[in-house]
Design an enzyme around this catalytic site. Structure first.
Site, PDB file in Angstrom:
ATOM      1  N   PHE A 159       0.883  -1.017   0.200  1.00  0.00           N
ATOM      2  CA  PHE A 159       0.011   0.043   0.165  1.00  0.00           C
ATOM      3  C   PHE A 159       0.940   1.299  -0.122  1.00  0.00           C
ATOM      4  O   PHE A 159       1.815   1.381   0.932  1.00  0.00           O
ATOM      5  CB  PHE A 159      -0.897   0.012   1.193  1.00  0.00           C
ATOM      6  CG  PHE A 159      -1.789   1.162   1.138  1.00  0.00           C
ATOM      7  CD1 PHE A 159      -2.979   1.181   0.541  1.00  0.00           C
ATOM      8  CD2 PHE A 159      -1.588   2.216   1.765  1.00  0.00           C
ATOM      9  CE1 PHE A 159      -4.048   2.291   0.435  1.00  0.00           C
ATOM     10  CE2 PHE A 159      -2.401   3.482   1.708  1.00  0.00           C
ATOM     11  CZ  PHE A 159      -3.456   3.513   1.083  1.00  0.00           C
ATOM     12  N   ASP A 244       9.322   2.723   1.744  1.00  0.00           N
ATOM     13  CA  ASP A 244       8.188   3.452   2.231  1.00  0.00           C
ATOM     14  C   ASP A 244       7.795   3.196   3.649  1.00  0.00           C
ATOM     15  O   ASP A 244       8.057   2.159   4.060  1.00  0.00           O
ATOM     16  CB  ASP A 244       6.857   2.716   1.276  1.00  0.00           C
ATOM     17  CG  ASP A 244       5.778   3.495   1.966  1.00  0.00           C
ATOM     18  OD1 ASP A 244       5.789   4.086   2.839  1.00  0.00           O
ATOM     19  OD2 ASP A 244       4.630   3.599   1.229  1.00  0.00           O
ATOM     20  N   LYS A 273       2.612  10.123   7.959  1.00  0.00           N
ATOM     21  CA  LYS A 273       1.995   9.521   9.291  1.00  0.00           C
ATOM     22  C   LYS A 273       2.461  10.303  10.499  1.00  0.00           C
ATOM     23  O   LYS A 273       2.493  11.457  10.969  1.00  0.00           O
ATOM     24  CB  LYS A 273       1.983   8.101   9.268  1.00  0.00           C
ATOM     25  CG  LYS A 273       0.839   7.590   8.103  1.00  0.00           C
ATOM     26  CD  LYS A 273       0.345   6.307   8.539  1.00  0.00           C
ATOM     27  CE  LYS A 273      -0.823   6.014   7.588  1.00  0.00           C
ATOM     28  NZ  LYS A 273      -0.527   5.217   6.439  1.00  0.00           N
TER      29      LYS A 273
HETATM   30  C1  LIG Z   1      -0.611   5.676   4.898  1.00  0.00           C
HETATM   31  C2  LIG Z   1       0.301   5.092   3.885  1.00  0.00           C
HETATM   32  C3  LIG Z   1       0.616   5.728   2.691  1.00  0.00           C
HETATM   33  C4  LIG Z   1      -0.419   6.882   2.376  1.00  0.00           C
HETATM   34  O1  LIG Z   1      -0.234   8.184   3.148  1.00  0.00           O
HETATM   35  P1  LIG Z   1      -1.393   9.122   3.077  1.00  0.00           P
HETATM   36  O2  LIG Z   1      -0.712  10.133   4.102  1.00  0.00           O
HETATM   37  O3  LIG Z   1      -2.746   8.529   3.458  1.00  0.00           O
HETATM   38  O4  LIG Z   1      -1.614   9.723   1.668  1.00  0.00           O
HETATM   39  C5  LIG Z   1       1.481   5.289   1.954  1.00  0.00           C
HETATM   40  N1  LIG Z   1       2.294   4.207   2.479  1.00  0.00           N
HETATM   41  C6  LIG Z   1       2.139   3.714   3.581  1.00  0.00           C
HETATM   42  C7  LIG Z   1       2.974   2.300   3.900  1.00  0.00           C
HETATM   43  C8  LIG Z   1       1.063   3.838   4.170  1.00  0.00           C
HETATM   44  O5  LIG Z   1       0.764   3.284   5.538  1.00  0.00           O
END
Ligand SMILES: *Cc1c(COP(=O)(O)O)cnc(C)c1O
Length: 416
Positions: A159, A244, A273
């Site tokens: 994700f 990520d 986050k």
């Molecule tokens: C939440 C998340 C995203 C996206 O972040 P947003 O601030 O919701 O756009 C991308 N990568 C990972 C691993 C995430 O947990």
């Protein structure tokens, strides 16, 4: 999704007790009128927070093991954090990137120092951090090869966000299909399967993107031989490794960045986050030789790196140090793991615990949404990951007492 969900038909329904509150009902009805129906929301309206507890508009208290999806690391109503924001609001909130501002410089220095990267670009969200990282990788390869037909390898069950670029590397057909065509040249490998990555590498591959610990996909930490093997493939082929760390970074796994738990570094890292602990801010950071592929005109943002958001990130880093958050996470997560492992032993329907630090998942064979709804009824906020994983991503300041309280409520919530 996408249509009006009546209270009776949603399987995410939180069964209201007799004391159905009229006011709360009204807010929910109104929300469904005025907000896009992109979520099956839990049927509570949150009002305020204190430490690791949230309160709804009826004053009902919830122990929060969701932290606004791994965001609120320092707990709610943290006075030092709030005061830092108030002070910045009274100075200046926004300047644009046409000028310099001090909080952005300070925050970038803290990120480079903590991450081992050299340069930072600030964004407003995680998905934008991913967009920037993908563009940087493409530009780096374009400068090197003089052509722009590069490919990127991403992981299944990953994700990375909801914008078209981030969605293109998100290995989830359900999220992707209605929005095709997405960006081309993306291939999907199996997470934790090095051979599947090797099989996709070719002369056009410019980057491999993955989460250091897969979050939404079901809480899968990278196996050391996998992530170190991917790094080696990247080194041998001048492919950029994009990690990520939007969910697993910022101390959640017991180190500032989850990759510190392995013998590797990425070329580009993405953050969001917990970076702002509630103020919207994300970032991508890169090694100098990569970062310098971007020149004026290649990328930009109006809000990204504004003084208020960066003041938040600065205070987050300061409080991590002052309050010894990493040490605390390491200590308390050992306790959390042992309590969760006991649940796995005790209950037939819990088949596995996976995770690292304060990013934990329990694999369950009972309907996870029903357990979550029961937990909410009983005053505990937990979330899911994938289809069968109960996800625990509490504020990083939780104590052993909070963990005991969580386990007690959770066990009550297993009775469906
Ligand atoms: C939440 C998340 C995203 C996206 O972040 P947003 O601030 O919701 O756009 C991308 N990568 C990972 C691993 C995430 O947990």
């Amino acid at each position: 999704m996408g249509r009006r969900i009546s209270f009776a038909e949603s399987d995410f329904i939180y069964q209201k007790s007799a004391a159905w509150n009229k006011m709360e009902n009204k807010y929910i009805e109104e929300a469904e009128q005025v907000l896009l129906h992109t979520y099956n929301r839990f049927q509570i309206v949150l009002d305020k927070g204190e430490g690791v507890y949230l309160y709804d508009v009826n004053g009902k208290k919830y122990l929060d093991f969701a932290a606004g999806i791994a965001v609120f690391a320092l707990g709610y109503h943290n006075e030092k954090y709030n005061n830092a924001l108030k002070q910045q609001i009274d100075k200046v909130i926004h300047t644009s990137n046409l000028y310099y501002n001090v909080p952005a410089v300070d925050a970038a220095k803290k990120i480079t120092k903590a991450s081992g990267m050299d340069r930072v670009f600030f964004t407003n969200s995680g998905t934008e951090a991913i967009e920037g990282a993908l563009k940087l990788a493409k530009k780096y390869a374009y400068n090197r090869d003089g052509v722009a037909d590069h490919e990127i390898i991403a992981m299944k069950h990953s994700f990375h966000g909801r914008s078209i670029g981030a969605l293109s590397v998100t290995g989830n057909a359900h999220y992707q299909i209605p929005f095709q065509p997405l960006i081309s040249g993306i291939q999907f490998a199996e997470y934790n399967n090095l051979e599947s990555v090797k099989a996709l590498v070719n002369k056009k591959t410019c980057a491999i993107i993955m989460e250091t610990v897969q979050g939404e996909g079901g809480i899968y930490p990278a196996k050391p031989e996998f992530i170190e093997g991917v790094r080696k493939i990247c080194d041998e082929n001048d492919i950029l490794l994009i990690l990520d760390e939007i969910q697993c970074g910022m101390g959640r796994t017991g180190t500032m960045f989850a990759y510190e738990g392995y013998k590797i570094e990425p070329d580009i890292v993405t953050l969001a986050k917990a970076l702002g602990c509630g103020i919207p801010i994300g970032a991508f950071a890169a090694k100098e030789r990569v970062a310098d592929a971007m020149v004026p005109g290649d990328h930009g943002t109006t809000y990204g790196g504004n003084p208020l958001a960066c003041a938040a990130a600065n205070k987050v880093f300061e409080l991590f140090e002052e309050e010894h958050i990493l040490e605390h996470v390491n200590k308390v997560s050992t306790y959390l793991e042992s309590r969760l492992d006991k649940l796995v032993e005790k209950y037939e329907f819990i088949t596995e615990r996976r995770g690292k630090g304060l990013m934990q998942g329990l694999v369950v064979t009972k309907p996870v949404s029903q357990i979550i709804n029961r937990a909410i009824e009983n005053g505990l906020l937990v979330i899911s990951a994938g289809t069968d994983v109960l996800r625990l991503v509490p504020p990083l300041i939780i104590t052993e007492e909070h963990i005991d309280e969580m386990i007690e409520i959770l066990e009550k919530s297993f009775i469906l």
